[in-house]
Design an enzyme around this catalytic site. Structure first.
Site, mmCIF file in Angstrom:
data_model
loop_
_atom_site.group_PDB
_atom_site.id
_atom_site.type_symbol
_atom_site.label_atom_id
_atom_site.label_comp_id
_atom_site.label_asym_id
_atom_site.label_seq_id
_atom_site.Cartn_x
_atom_site.Cartn_y
_atom_site.Cartn_z
ATOM 1 N N ASN A 38 9.757 29.348 31.078
ATOM 2 C CA ASN A 38 10.240 28.991 32.416
ATOM 3 C C ASN A 38 11.619 29.588 32.707
ATOM 4 O O ASN A 38 12.117 29.454 33.820
ATOM 5 C CB ASN A 38 10.318 27.469 32.573
ATOM 6 C CG ASN A 38 11.297 26.857 31.606
ATOM 7 O OD1 ASN A 38 11.329 27.228 30.434
ATOM 8 N ND2 ASN A 38 12.112 25.933 32.057
ATOM 9 N N GLY A 40 16.398 36.221 22.628
ATOM 10 C CA GLY A 40 17.346 35.138 22.865
ATOM 11 C C GLY A 40 17.263 34.124 21.732
ATOM 12 O O GLY A 40 16.324 34.155 20.920
ATOM 13 N N ASN A 100 9.046 20.021 27.044
ATOM 14 C CA ASN A 100 8.508 18.925 27.853
ATOM 15 C C ASN A 100 9.610 18.357 28.755
ATOM 16 O O ASN A 100 10.790 18.493 28.457
ATOM 17 C CB ASN A 100 7.962 17.825 26.940
ATOM 18 C CG ASN A 100 6.858 17.049 27.628
ATOM 19 O OD1 ASN A 100 6.613 17.207 28.822
ATOM 20 N ND2 ASN A 100 6.185 16.209 26.881
ATOM 21 N N ARG A 101 9.244 17.746 29.850
ATOM 22 C CA ARG A 101 10.222 17.192 30.792
ATOM 23 C C ARG A 101 9.500 16.263 31.751
ATOM 24 O O ARG A 101 8.262 16.243 31.802
ATOM 25 C CB ARG A 101 10.918 18.308 31.556
ATOM 26 C CG ARG A 101 9.951 19.105 32.440
ATOM 27 C CD ARG A 101 10.543 20.406 32.905
ATOM 28 N NE ARG A 101 10.684 21.317 31.783
ATOM 29 C CZ ARG A 101 11.764 22.071 31.556
ATOM 30 N NH1 ARG A 101 12.775 22.055 32.377
ATOM 31 N NH2 ARG A 101 11.826 22.857 30.522
ATOM 32 N N PHE A 126 15.324 42.699 20.614
ATOM 33 C CA PHE A 126 15.472 43.559 21.800
ATOM 34 C C PHE A 126 16.764 43.195 22.516
ATOM 35 O O PHE A 126 17.057 42.013 22.731
ATOM 36 C CB PHE A 126 14.288 43.407 22.770
ATOM 37 C CG PHE A 126 14.466 44.271 23.991
ATOM 38 C CD1 PHE A 126 14.169 45.622 23.933
ATOM 39 C CD2 PHE A 126 14.991 43.747 25.166
ATOM 40 C CE1 PHE A 126 14.387 46.452 25.032
ATOM 41 C CE2 PHE A 126 15.218 44.562 26.275
ATOM 42 C CZ PHE A 126 14.903 45.920 26.208
ATOM 43 N N TYR A 172 29.752 37.040 21.896
ATOM 44 C CA TYR A 172 28.757 38.041 22.319
ATOM 45 C C TYR A 172 29.296 39.415 21.952
ATOM 46 O O TYR A 172 30.495 39.674 22.092
ATOM 47 C CB TYR A 172 28.567 37.935 23.845
ATOM 48 C CG TYR A 172 27.293 38.557 24.363
ATOM 49 C CD1 TYR A 172 26.062 37.938 24.171
ATOM 50 C CD2 TYR A 172 27.316 39.765 25.050
ATOM 51 C CE1 TYR A 172 24.894 38.497 24.651
ATOM 52 C CE2 TYR A 172 26.142 40.332 25.539
ATOM 53 C CZ TYR A 172 24.945 39.690 25.332
ATOM 54 O OH TYR A 172 23.788 40.242 25.814
HETATM 55 N N1 LIG Z 1 18.234 40.507 24.720
HETATM 56 C C1 LIG Z 1 18.385 40.821 25.993
HETATM 57 O O1 LIG Z 1 18.494 41.960 26.402
HETATM 58 C C2 LIG Z 1 18.413 39.699 26.976
HETATM 59 C C3 LIG Z 1 18.300 39.948 28.335
HETATM 60 C C4 LIG Z 1 18.268 38.854 29.217
HETATM 61 C C5 LIG Z 1 18.409 37.562 28.717
HETATM 62 N N2 LIG Z 1 18.558 37.401 27.371
HETATM 63 C C6 LIG Z 1 18.670 36.085 26.779
HETATM 64 O O2 LIG Z 1 17.485 35.389 27.065
HETATM 65 C C7 LIG Z 1 17.764 34.005 27.112
HETATM 66 C C8 LIG Z 1 17.222 33.455 28.434
HETATM 67 O O3 LIG Z 1 17.910 34.053 29.511
HETATM 68 P P1 LIG Z 1 17.525 33.629 30.996
HETATM 69 O O4 LIG Z 1 18.367 34.399 31.938
HETATM 70 O O5 LIG Z 1 16.053 33.654 31.112
HETATM 71 O O6 LIG Z 1 18.065 32.138 30.984
HETATM 72 P P2 LIG Z 1 17.613 30.863 31.807
HETATM 73 O O7 LIG Z 1 16.930 31.248 33.067
HETATM 74 O O8 LIG Z 1 18.811 29.994 31.867
HETATM 75 O O9 LIG Z 1 16.509 30.190 30.863
HETATM 76 C C9 LIG Z 1 16.873 29.633 29.654
HETATM 77 C C10 LIG Z 1 15.601 29.266 28.903
HETATM 78 O O10 LIG Z 1 15.976 28.785 27.619
HETATM 79 C C11 LIG Z 1 15.476 27.446 27.460
HETATM 80 N N3 LIG Z 1 16.410 26.655 26.675
HETATM 81 C C12 LIG Z 1 17.695 26.372 26.985
HETATM 82 N N4 LIG Z 1 18.248 25.628 26.004
HETATM 83 C C13 LIG Z 1 17.267 25.438 25.087
HETATM 84 C C14 LIG Z 1 17.215 24.738 23.847
HETATM 85 N N5 LIG Z 1 18.286 24.098 23.352
HETATM 86 N N6 LIG Z 1 16.052 24.734 23.164
HETATM 87 C C15 LIG Z 1 14.962 25.380 23.652
HETATM 88 N N7 LIG Z 1 14.957 26.063 24.817
HETATM 89 C C16 LIG Z 1 16.103 26.087 25.521
HETATM 90 C C17 LIG Z 1 15.355 26.919 28.872
HETATM 91 O O11 LIG Z 1 14.446 25.845 28.878
HETATM 92 P P3 LIG Z 1 14.780 24.480 29.672
HETATM 93 O O12 LIG Z 1 14.463 24.760 31.116
HETATM 94 O O13 LIG Z 1 13.868 23.523 29.037
HETATM 95 O O14 LIG Z 1 16.245 24.181 29.474
HETATM 96 C C18 LIG Z 1 14.809 28.155 29.578
HETATM 97 O O15 LIG Z 1 13.463 28.325 29.294
HETATM 98 C C19 LIG Z 1 19.269 33.868 26.947
HETATM 99 O O16 LIG Z 1 19.555 33.649 25.588
HETATM 100 C C20 LIG Z 1 19.767 35.227 27.361
HETATM 101 O O17 LIG Z 1 21.029 35.536 26.821
HETATM 102 C C21 LIG Z 1 18.560 38.426 26.510
#
Ligand SMILES: NC(=O)c1ccc[n+]([C@@H]2O[C@H](COP(=O)([O-])OP(=O)(O)OC[C@H]3O[C@@H](n4cnc5c(N)ncnc54)[C@H](OP(=O)(O)O)[C@@H]3O)[C@@H](O)[C@H]2O)c1
Length: 400
Positions: free
Chosen positions: A203, A299, A227-228, A323, A89
């Site tokens: 989600n 992400g 899907n799940r 972003f 990161y």
């Molecule tokens: N750019 C930014 O400023 C910023 C800010 C915040 C977060 N983020 C990024 O945004 C992403 C999500 O963060 P979060 O806090 O929302 O995480 P989170 O609550 O853990 O959610 C993760 C999401 O990614 C999905 N996912 C996980 N593994 C996957 C895969 N192999 N293929 C497809 N979907 C997958 C999950 O779906 P399932 O439930 O099906 O596993 C869920 O929808 C992360 O990469 C995080 O680093 C970026």
């Protein structure tokens, strides 16, 4: 007295690690210590299950002038925290000065405390600090502050007071995901009531905030998820948050899906797409965007590249952005940050933005460092498997 915690003692040799801890504790022997602090630390980047250790250290001394001591109440485990520990990161933490061997963050034996986001309570205020007092709730404004800890000494400019009228989970998770969702919905396209937004990873914690802020603005959302087995209950949960439609990537792959979307939108252009996962679902999602649309990637959860047909750029004038909330924070004044937090607090108080679905992982004071380490590693392994559906927040009690 300086005490060295080397990468060997932290990640390999438990007896040495414990001897080191006892040395640190005895180095503060002049204070009568009833409880002690604990942090989740690492000395080198790598797989969190290999490099993370819980480390007990002595109570904080009273804060020097113009600083405050804080006790962390709840600290989320976000996906980016794992990436920081892995070393993949761009944002890097500074070594923890008092835990590193020189006492000043030595380059040879740096000790890093994990965690970027968290809610803390002010416990002790140093001379010269006038706007904070014990029991105030604060969040971190300095990135990679090392929040997976029981306590820390901080500069007032590195924290921001938040109202205690929030609940602790709302306050502990207000720094990363809500601002990301809010800014992505406001910074790229001027959206009006009735406009459509499409997003994947809907989600996830960010996705859930997107749904709620969009609903509060009168926007309609198409929300794509994997899907799940419990798809019906997840769909219901997201619909209750305000999602207009919830669809799986399997349905997205179906040729008839474009027609369904046209019927939903009445042929209205979708002008904003939000990408959390990349890979094929994002290619398919982007094809559904209308003329002059914007795709914002924040992400890459699938770890797949983002591949888009050239025709979308030529014939639909698609614009793609990345972003990063950290970049937003770096480029804005403290006043602008405070205004954003106020806006989000307002949405929370109005009941328009709920805390994320979550579970709290308590590391009890009576647990040894090894037991605590195992618990944290297990939580991270659970998250890595995917489809956990809940944000995990660490609640680390002082050891005794
Ligand atoms: N750019 C930014 O400023 C910023 C800010 C915040 C977060 N983020 C990024 O945004 C992403 C999500 O963060 P979060 O806090 O929302 O995480 P989170 O609550 O853990 O959610 C993760 C999401 O990614 C999905 N996912 C996980 N593994 C996957 C895969 N192999 N293929 C497809 N979907 C997958 C999950 O779906 P399932 O439930 O099906 O596993 C869920 O929808 C992360 O990469 C995080 O680093 C970026």
């Amino acid at each position: 007295m300086n005490v060295a915690f080397t990468s060997r003692t932290l990640s390999l040799s438990r007896p040495q690690l414990f001897r080191g801890i006892r040395k640190v504790q005895s180095s503060f022997a002049t204070c009568s210590v009833l409880s002690a602090n604990r942090a989740v630390v690492y000395t080198s980047n790598g797989d969190p299950s290999q490099v993370l250790s819980a480390l007990t250290f002595s109570n904080l001394p009273p804060p020097p002038p113009n600083t405050v001591n804080v006790r962390f109440l709840l600290s989320p485990i976000n996906p980016a925290d794992i990436n920081v520990i892995e070393g993949v990161y761009p944002a890097k933490p500074n070594p923890n000065a008092s835990l590193s061997s020189s006492g000043k963050g030595s380059q040879d034996e740096p000790v890093f405390v994990a965690g970027n986001e968290g809610l803390a309570e002010v416990t002790n205020v140093g001379d010269g600090v006038t706007h904070l007092q014990p029991n105030d709730w604060v969040i971190m404004t300095r990135q990679q502050a090392g929040t997976w800890s029981t306590g820390m000494n901080v500069k007032p400019q590195d924290i921001l007071k938040v109202p205690r009228s929030l609940n602790d989970v709302e306050a502990a998770t207000i720094t990363v995901n809500p601002p990301t969702a809010y800014n992505m919905l406001h910074d790229f396209v001027q959206l009006n009531e009735g406009d459509w937004v499409i997003q994947n990873g809907a989600n996830g914690a960010v996705g859930q905030v997107v749904i709620q802020i969009a609903a509060a603005k009168g926007l309609k959302t198409i929300n794509l998820i994997r899907n799940r087995n419990d798809i019906a209950s997840l769909t219901e949960y997201l619909s209750n948050l305000g999602a207009t439609h919830v669809v799986t990537y399997d349905e997205l792959s179906d040729k008839s899906f474009r027609q369904r979307v046209k019927e939903w939108t009445g042929g209205k252009n979708i002008r904003l797409g939000l990408n959390c996962v990349s890979g094929k679902p994002t290619t398919l999602m982007t094809r559904l965007l209308g003329q002059n649309a914007h795709l914002v990637s924040y992400g890459a959860m699938s770890k797949e590249p983002l591949s888009l047909p050239t025709s979308l750029f030529i014939f639909k004038n698609l614009t793609c952005h990345g972003f990063w909330q950290s970049r937003w924070y770096d480029s804005k004044s403290s006043g602008e940050r405070e205004k954003l937090v106020e806006t989000l607090v307002g949405l929370m108080r109005a009941g328009k933005l709920k805390e994320p679905s979550h579970e709290i992982l308590t590391i009890q004071g009576s647990e040894g460092d090894e037991e605590a380490s195992q618990k944290i590693r297990h939580a991270i392994a659970t998250l890595a498997k995917g489809q956990h559906g809940k944000k995990i927040l660490l609640k680390m009690e002082e050891t005794f």
